[in-house]
Design an enzyme around this catalytic site. Structure first.
Site, PDB file in Angstrom:
ATOM      1  N   SER A  32       0.839  -1.205   0.000  1.00 25.50           N
ATOM      2  CA  SER A  32       0.000   0.000   0.000  1.00 25.50           C
ATOM      3  C   SER A  32       0.865   1.242   0.000  1.00 25.50           C
ATOM      4  O   SER A  32       1.994   1.229   0.515  1.00 25.50           O
ATOM      5  CB  SER A  32      -0.888   0.015   1.240  1.00 25.50           C
ATOM      6  OG  SER A  32      -1.515   1.276   1.369  1.00 25.50           O
ATOM      7  N   TYR A  79      -1.419   0.066  10.477  1.00 30.15           N
ATOM      8  CA  TYR A  79      -1.555  -0.562   9.161  1.00 30.15           C
ATOM      9  C   TYR A  79      -0.367  -0.192   8.269  1.00 30.15           C
ATOM     10  O   TYR A  79       0.282  -1.050   7.663  1.00 30.15           O
ATOM     11  CB  TYR A  79      -2.862  -0.067   8.545  1.00 30.15           C
ATOM     12  CG  TYR A  79      -3.113  -0.446   7.109  1.00 30.15           C
ATOM     13  CD1 TYR A  79      -3.559  -1.722   6.774  1.00 30.15           C
ATOM     14  CD2 TYR A  79      -2.947   0.485   6.080  1.00 30.15           C
ATOM     15  CE1 TYR A  79      -3.815  -2.057   5.448  1.00 30.15           C
ATOM     16  CE2 TYR A  79      -3.206   0.158   4.764  1.00 30.15           C
ATOM     17  CZ  TYR A  79      -3.638  -1.113   4.439  1.00 30.15           C
ATOM     18  OH  TYR A  79      -3.902  -1.437   3.145  1.00 30.15           O
TER      19      TYR A  79
END
Ligand SMILES: Cc1cc2nc3c(=O)[nH]c(=O)nc-3n(C[C@H](O)[C@H](O)[C@H](O)COP(=O)(O)OP(=O)(O)OC[C@H]3O[C@@H](n4cnc5c(N)ncnc54)[C@H](O)[C@@H]3O)c2cc1C
Lengths: 441, 246
Positions: free
Chosen positions: B138, B151
């Site tokens: 990501s 995250y």
């Protein structure tokens, strides 16, 4: 609550939007005042729940495909664009497609959409074998011409009001190629246009683009596009049997100031369009199915051209007998106003299949109007002509017709209401459109 | 079994997983879908078979159950040509700040599990001398942000693992792709405010993964705009960055 609108961006209203991911979640999501929404290509308020809108595009799986019978079973959120991209190269296409490919199977059934072939091949519903319907009462039923046939014919063209379509089985067309052999005919006025459409009755596809800025002697001048599926041996050597469909790249990035669209720009555009088309008139040539069927899809979000306040589409159908005089009257009023669409679409329709299906044998005219000034009064005036001629308006495009106009145009309404009531006695399934036109207040 | 190439998708029921499986099946690969709930994958398997006439295998896989990884890999009927890990968990940053169990799950789902399983495949691929490994990381891993650093840090670890693995594996004929989607409209991001021009739909990511595999790209930012955004984000001095609300 979220602000929601249809493709015309009018009206904009509050509704709670949910996107369930499983049929069990659909069950939980439906409450009093819910309606399904496909890809939101209906112009007005049909796909907006009175209280809650159930987004269905997450259901995009094909269940099964049988090449031998050309039958496909799929979830209702599959888009026609996806169906074409997937099965086109394998030699199968939907029988009926509307003017944009970005509509869902559920939306195409619920509006019983018509294509350029309605006069000879009928509407989308004709090629639906069966549907899996979740009624407003919470039952899940399979409906077809033989089984639960009332529910079946009420759902085709029923604008989502019989319940949520979960799955459908469709019959596909075998197509040797993804190309169309097109012939363009130039018509100098309305009579010529109607004659050309009549002469095109035997063509699989036919449609006329009218220059609605033209007045007087030129009133109704148009370009008529006839089409047939091209065979492989009609393609140029080396051409792929199936063309590539490009996704709309260039979008309209902002709302046009409403100034851009005025009688001068519209007239200039129409003049140009007509002349360019006229140059192609005469012989036939082969074009990809994408520009042939979906000319507007090339520009993403073109609805923004009409500015922030949105626009209205007015699509009526006038029975054959009275069509000539009434269409001329409508076009004349529109031309004199000067602020209608770039282009109007005229085509012939045949008999519809669903109880509330829009098509009836005659001519249908579709016009766009930006929302401004006295447009609502003007359209009411046009509606009186339509009703007087025994015509009706298309619910998938409507955002404003009066209840009386609707009731006059759809004589099978009481039968539809009775079936709806039997499927959903508490009337849980309700849209902004049904509140406006159907439901007892 | 056909002689077609096989792509195995870990996290097959996610929106990006489904999109990737469709992209590969469309390109003529047979497909494997692996996920926690095999029954839930069956409609997707039927979808792929009906659309593309390919063979689809379903496998049970839980990214948190690292003890099962060896058995998972050796239990496959054939070693795939392409292994794609889409597994990940966004979690809730605020909860993760005080709930250690939640933070642990986020870290393990995005870093530990995906890295270990791809590492195992890398060994098999290197032994065979061919194969492609795809890890979906990501842009959140490019720089820790106040709003999602639990995250983001796990994705950062995963990105670093992939880049190291790439350097080593390339010498053995094995290619490693790192995919960094920005905002993708999926179940995971539903209800979040996404920045329109920086947001893509899942099928775009699926196609990007297929292209990266076929063109042997190393790192893909799915929307080109993100490469620029992250270049700027990474270049900002810490003193400025910490004052930004991003
Ligand atoms: C550029 C353009 C060109 C068009 N050209 C044509 C044309 O040539 N011919 C034509 O007939 N139409 C045309 N239309 C209209 C369009 O085909 C219809 O409005 C169609 O219904 C849109 O499908 P959708 O999936 O976007 O549905 P939506 O707009 O989301 O919904 C339309 C209706 O279908 C219902 N519905 C949707 N999904 C379900 C479901 N799963 N179960 C039950 N009900 C459901 C909704 O409740 C609503 O009543 C055009 C529209 C545009 C924007």
């Amino acid at each position: 609550m979220t602000l929601v609108s249809g493709w015309g961006r009018f009206p904009v209203v509050d509704s709670d939007v949910l996107r369930p991911r499983s049929f069990a979640a659909v069950d939980e999501a439906v409450m009093a005042g819910s309606v399904a929404r496909g890809n939101g290509r209906a112009y007005g308020d049909a796909a907006i729940g009175a209280v809650r809108t159930i987004g269905m595009t997450g259901f995009d799986r094909v269940r099964s495909f049988d090449a031998a019978t050309a039958r496909v079973r799929l979830e209702a959120g599959v888009l026609l664009s996806d169906l074409i991209d997937t099965f086109g190269p394998r030699g199968f296409l939907p029988f009926v497609v509307p003017g944009t490919r970005f509509v869902s199977v559920g939306g195409a059934i619920a509006a019983d959409v018509h294509g350029k072939n309605h006069h000879c091949e009928g509407g989308f519903g004709r090629y639906v074998d069966s549907i899996l319907l979740r009624t407003g009462q919470g039952e899940v039923i399979e409906a077809s011409r033989e089984q639960n046939s009332d529910a079946f014919f009420a759902t085709i063209g029923g604008m989502g009001l019989t319940g949520i379509i979960l799955e459908a089985t469709l019959r596909l067309r075998r197509a040797e190629t993804g190309w169309i052999r097109e012939r363009v005919i130039c018509a100098s006025d309305l009579d010529a246009a109607m004659r050309a459409l009549d002469a095109g009755d035997s063509a699989t596809y036919s449609v006329a683009w009218i220059d609605c800025a033209a007045r007087g002697r030129d009133l109704g001048r148009s370009l008529i596009y006839l089409g047939e599926h091209a065979r492989r041996d009609e393609l140029a050597d080396g051409a792929a049997a199936f063309p590539v469909g490009k996704n709309p790249g260039l979008g309209v990035p902002f709302d046009f100031p409403s100034m851009t669209l005025n009688r001068y720009s519209i007239r200039a555009f129409n003049e140009l369009y007509y002349r360019m088309g006229a140059r192609r008139a005469g012989g036939s040539h082969v074009v990809s199915l994408y520009p042939y069927f979906f000319p507007l899809d090339a520009i993403a979000e073109w609805n923004r051209i009409y500015g922030r306040r949105g626009f209205l589409q007015h699509q009526c159908v006038i029975p054959e007998a009275s069509a000539r005089a009434v269409l001329a009257d409508i076009l004349d009023r529109v031309a004199r106003r000067g602020d209608a669409s770039f282009l109007a679409v005229l085509k012939k329709l045949g008999q519809g299949d669903g109880i509330l299906s829009f098509p009836l044998p005659g001519y249908t005219l579709a016009l766009d109007f930006p929302v401004k000034g006295d447009i609502l009064n003007f359209l009411d005036e046009i509606d009186r002509l339509v009703v007087g001629a025994g015509g009706r308006l298309y619910l998938a495009k409507d955002a404003r017709q009066a209840r009386a106009t609707f009731e006059a145009g759809y004589p099978a309404l009481s039968r539809f209401n009775a079936i709806r009531k039997s499927l959903d006695p508490a009337c849980n399934i309700r849209s902004k459109l049904s509140q406006r036109l159907f439901d007892e207040v | 079994m056909t002689s077609r190439k096989i792509a195995l998708v870990l996290g097959g029921s996610s929106d990006i997983g489904r999109a990737a499986a469709r992209a590969f099946a469309r390109a003529g690969y047979d497909v494997g879908l692996a996920g926690r709930d095999v029954t839930a994958l069956e409609p997707d398997a039927a979808d792929l078979r009906a659309r593309y006439n390919v063979e689809v295998g379903l496998y049970k896989f839980d990214v948190l159950d690292t003890a099962s990884f060896d058995g998972f890999v050796s239990g496959l009927p054939v070693l795939p040509d392409v292994i794609i890990s889409i597994v990940g968990l966004l979690g809730v940053q605020q909860n993760a700040e005080s709930d250690l169990a939640h933070a642990t799950t986020i870290m393990r789902s995005n870093y530990e599990g995906p890295s270990l399983i791809l590492g195992l495949f890398a060994e098999k691929f290197l032994a065979r001398g061919t194969g492609t490994i795809v890890g979906v990381s990501s842009v959140a891993g490019d720089r820790g942000r106040a709003s999602n650093y639990v995250y983001g840090s796990a994705k950062a670890g995963f990105s670093a693992f992939l880049s190291g693995l790439r350097a080593r594996a390339s010498r053995g004929g094995v290619h490693v792709v790192t995919v960094k989607p920005g905002f993708v409209r999926t179940k995971m991001t539903e209800g979040m405010k996404l920045i329109g021009p920086l947001t893509v739909e899942a099928p775009v990511v699926g196609d990007a993964i297929l292209n990266a595999v076929e063109n042997k790209t190393d790192v893909v930012y799915v929307s080109g705009k993100w490469r620029l955004v992250m270049l700027i984000m990474k270049a900002l001095p810490e003193a400025v960055f910490k004052k930004l609300k991003f």
